[in-house]
Design an enzyme around this catalytic site. Structure first.
Site, PDB file in Angstrom:
ATOM      1  N   HIS A  45       0.920  -0.924   0.140  1.00  0.00           N
ATOM      2  CA  HIS A  45       0.124   0.099   0.193  1.00  0.00           C
ATOM      3  C   HIS A  45       0.482   1.713   0.193  1.00  0.00           C
ATOM      4  CE1 HIS A  45      -1.951  -2.962   2.365  1.00  0.00           C
ATOM      5  NE2 HIS A  45      -3.187  -2.922   1.641  1.00  0.00           N
ATOM      6  N   LYS A  93      -1.687  -8.230  -3.843  1.00  0.00           N
ATOM      7  CA  LYS A  93      -2.427  -6.755  -3.757  1.00  0.00           C
ATOM      8  C   LYS A  93      -1.410  -5.936  -3.796  1.00  0.00           C
ATOM      9  CE  LYS A  93      -5.767  -5.073  -0.595  1.00  0.00           C
ATOM     10  NZ  LYS A  93      -6.058  -4.645   1.206  1.00  0.00           N
TER      11      LYS A  93
END
Length: 241
Positions: free
Chosen positions: A136, A163
């Site tokens: 992230h 992700k």
């Protein structure tokens, strides 16, 4: 206590399936209100993500209600430097993840935490819990080259899905994220999403290009660009036409 499953979800969503605009939907539970809403859903998403870093204050209640959730679970306890709540230590995060691992279909740990949580990831593998390794960046989107390097590192951790969530306030930032998912050089499923001014359009375009998971809010967006379940289902219909 095992979570009740009312939908069938492939063990690992395939990029081929997602390229048809059929990414698995993930409802994010970050509060008691989200938990109550999720339990009442008659047409739930494919998965629920338990943000254990946010839910640390109600873990006993959460554990008692897991069997009432109408979809399988992703568990994560986010690193404070990647948006994690309550400034949890690695020890606290490991304990939370270990406690809820028996209930999980997927476990999500950050790439920066993968080494420290390697033994937990190995336990997950042995228990057939799929592994998401995540990255992230809430301030920008790194270069395509940098994202590819992280994807390779994720693959070396034994992940099933990489992700990646990055800032997409500008067309240039969005272009880098789209270029990465279209030209990744590693055989690994990717769930990619933008955050910020172009967050909504990024998620639609990334879904079209093969993102395998589409994360949604359960009533109120907590980050810019996070769609609702209705949004994603509408996108899926439009992509399929």
């Amino acid at each position: 206590m095992a979570a009740r499953t009312s939908v069938k979800v492939a063990a690992t969503p395939s990029s081929q399936t997602a390229r048809r605009g059929v990414a698995a939907t993930v409802g994010v539970i970050v509060s008691r209100a989200d938990l109550r809403f999720a339990i009442r859903m008659r047409n739930p998403p494919d998965l629920f993500e338990l943000r254990l870093d946010h839910l640390v204050g109600i873990v006993n209640e959460l554990e008692n209600k897991l069997s009432m959730l109408p979809a399988p679970l992703i568990i994560t306890a986010r690193h404070p430097r990647e948006g994690g709540a309550n400034n949890l230590s690695i020890k606290q995060r490991r304990e939370l993840l270990s406690r809820f691992l028996p209930h999980a279909r997927y476990i999500d740990v950050e790439l920066r935490s993968a080494k420290a949580l390697r033994s937990l990831l190995e336990i997950a593998r042995r228990k057939n819990v799929r592994r998401i390794v995540s990255f992230h960046n809430f301030s920008s989107t790194p270069s395509t080259r940098s994202l590819r390097a992280r994807a390779r590192a994720t693959k070396s951790c034994g992940a099933d899905i990489f992700k990646v969530a990055t800032r997409t306030d500008t067309p240039a930032q969005l272009a880098r994220l789209l270029d990465f998912i279209a030209n990744k050089d590693v055989d690994l499923a990717v769930s990619a999403m933008g955050i910020g001014k172009l967050g909504g359009i990024s998620r639609l375009e990334l879904m079209r290009r093969g993102s395998v998971l589409s994360y949604i809010h359960l009533g109120r967006a907590r980050i810019a660009g996070q769609p609702s379940l209705r949004d994603v289902r509408r996108w899926t219909l439009s992509v399929g036409r």
